[in-house]
Design a protein around this motif. Structure first.
Motif, PDB file in Angstrom:
ATOM      1  N   CYS A 101       0.842  -1.186   0.000  1.00 31.91           N
ATOM      2  CA  CYS A 101       0.000   0.000   0.000  1.00 31.91           C
ATOM      3  C   CYS A 101       0.884   1.245   0.000  1.00 31.91           C
ATOM      4  O   CYS A 101       1.823   1.339   0.799  1.00 31.91           O
ATOM      5  CB  CYS A 101      -0.884  -0.033   1.242  1.00 31.91           C
ATOM      6  N   GLY A 119      -9.492   0.448   1.036  1.00 25.82           N
ATOM      7  CA  GLY A 119      -9.156  -0.545   0.011  1.00 25.82           C
ATOM      8  C   GLY A 119      -8.430   0.029  -1.193  1.00 25.82           C
ATOM      9  O   GLY A 119      -8.310  -0.650  -2.228  1.00 25.82           O
ATOM     10  N   ARG A 122      -5.675  -2.172  -2.816  1.00 26.24           N
ATOM     11  CA  ARG A 122      -5.924  -3.614  -2.740  1.00 26.24           C
ATOM     12  C   ARG A 122      -5.671  -4.319  -4.077  1.00 26.24           C
ATOM     13  O   ARG A 122      -5.157  -5.428  -4.122  1.00 26.24           O
ATOM     14  CB  ARG A 122      -7.359  -3.851  -2.275  1.00 26.24           C
ATOM     15  N   ASN A 123      -5.989  -3.654  -5.154  1.00 26.99           N
ATOM     16  CA  ASN A 123      -5.785  -4.287  -6.471  1.00 26.99           C
ATOM     17  C   ASN A 123      -4.624  -3.661  -7.231  1.00 26.99           C
ATOM     18  O   ASN A 123      -4.658  -3.557  -8.440  1.00 26.99           O
ATOM     19  CB  ASN A 123      -7.074  -4.206  -7.290  1.00 26.99           C
ATOM     20  N   ARG A 135      -0.209  -4.546   4.031  1.00 29.18           N
ATOM     21  CA  ARG A 135      -1.474  -4.722   4.753  1.00 29.18           C
ATOM     22  C   ARG A 135      -1.982  -6.151   4.643  1.00 29.18           C
ATOM     23  O   ARG A 135      -1.696  -6.854   3.675  1.00 29.18           O
ATOM     24  CB  ARG A 135      -2.542  -3.769   4.180  1.00 29.18           C
ATOM     25  N   GLN A 137      -5.035  -8.487   3.909  1.00 31.33           N
ATOM     26  CA  GLN A 137      -6.295  -8.352   3.163  1.00 31.33           C
ATOM     27  C   GLN A 137      -7.390  -9.139   3.883  1.00 31.33           C
ATOM     28  O   GLN A 137      -7.498 -10.363   3.740  1.00 31.33           O
ATOM     29  CB  GLN A 137      -6.127  -8.835   1.716  1.00 31.33           C
ATOM     30  N   ASP A 165      -8.548  -3.310   6.028  1.00 31.37           N
ATOM     31  CA  ASP A 165      -7.287  -4.040   5.822  1.00 31.37           C
ATOM     32  C   ASP A 165      -6.217  -3.358   6.681  1.00 31.37           C
ATOM     33  O   ASP A 165      -5.902  -2.192   6.447  1.00 31.37           O
ATOM     34  CB  ASP A 165      -6.877  -3.989   4.352  1.00 31.37           C
TER      35      ASP A 165
END
Ligand code: GLU
Length: 294
Positions: A101, A119, A122-123, A135, A137, A165
């Protein structure tokens, strides 16, 4: 109890001296361990050097001894256990349960504060930044509903979706409390955690990590917090007055009273604690308290 021998612990951070709030946690975890014929370990949680106060760790040890709160085995220091945190982090990475992150606190503050990570990365990281945090998930955990029976607070229930997260390793490279505490408790075979209710928010995260790493979860008991009259804030504030060895008998007396235990006469710390262990009854610890202490 799950048949394992009772191992409890007290895990202060050396970011401030022991105060009445920490004394309550120490006395409660000590009496609970000893009344169950258990072991009581001491772990200095010095994970965060910038927040560490010089000389504080040694002062904590001397103060505990002065209060008759003598630990078993050798003291563990989180600063010497980074290899354990690193290998757990690798394991979680290997399980596909982590992500990098690049968000700073400032980035997150603009999208609704820090309580709940939205989030963003996250991707894939949202923007380039050399120093990235790692982080956990939460959605990758197989647990949906985090439940446990707290020995003081009763049955607890939290939806996984209510947890953001959370950070395992900070962008500055330091390991986060959630990761270290879960690894240490598992590695030290801790069966029972008695600590302040300010950490109740953390417990569902710890249960998710324990599950992800296939650790047996300890039993938890969260004791109420004492408020500091001067600060009108939780006594965890580093400004709360440090406890003094010369006042140990009176402060042990007050701590036991706060914990709802049968009265113990003023005596040496050792004698008071041995009577307190004999009389210890965790079911008498109140769920909350609005008592103010100086
Ligand atoms: N080191 C934490 C503190 O001083 C306590 C951690 C724990 O008991 O899990 O607040």
């Amino acid at each position: 109890m799950d048949g394992r021998p009772y191992i409890g612990r007290f895990a202060p951070s050396p970011s401030g001296h022991l105060h009445f709030g920490s004394l309550i946690a120490a006395v409660a975890s000590f009496c609970d361990a000893k009344s169950n014929h258990g072991t009581w370990l001491l772990r200095i949680e010095n994970l965060d050097p910038p927040r560490e106060v010089e000389g504080c760790a040694d002062d904590i040890l001397r103060t505990l001894e002065g209060f008759g709160l003598v630990w078993d085995n050798v003291v563990q220091y989180q600063s010497k256990r980074h290899h354990l945190y690193n290998s757990a982090l690798h394991k979680l990475k290997g399980l596909g349960m982590t992500f990098e992150c690049a968000c700073s606190r400032k980035d997150l503050a603009t999208v609704g504060g820090l309580d709940f990570y939205p989030g963003t990365c996250r991707n894939g990281i949202s923007h380039y930044k050399e120093e990235k945090s790692i982080r956990f998930q939460v959605s990758k955990s197989f647990i949906e509903n985090v439940t446990y029976d707290d020995l003081v607070q009763g049955s607890q229930n939290m939806l996984k979706s209510a947890l953001g997260d959370f950070i395992l390793r900070r962008a500055d490279g330091y390991f986060a409390y959630h990761l270290a505490v879960v690894i240490d408790d598992a590695e030290q075979g801790i069966t029972n955690i008695v600590r302040g209710a300010d950490l109740m928010d953390s417990t569902p995260r710890h249960l998710l990590l324990q599950d992800a790493l296939s650790f047996k979860s300890p039993l938890y008991a969260h004791i109420p917090l004492a408020y500091n009259i001067m600060e009108d804030k939780l006594s965890k504030s580093t400004k709360a007055f440090p406890i003094q060895i010369q006042n140990a008998p009176n402060q042990i007396y007050d701590a036991l009273k706060f914990l709802g235990q049968s009265e113990v006469g003023i005596d040496s710390p050792e004698n008071m604690l041995s009577q307190a262990i004999h009389q210890w009854d965790i079911s008498k610890v109140p769920k909350s308290s609005n008592t103010y202490w100086t």
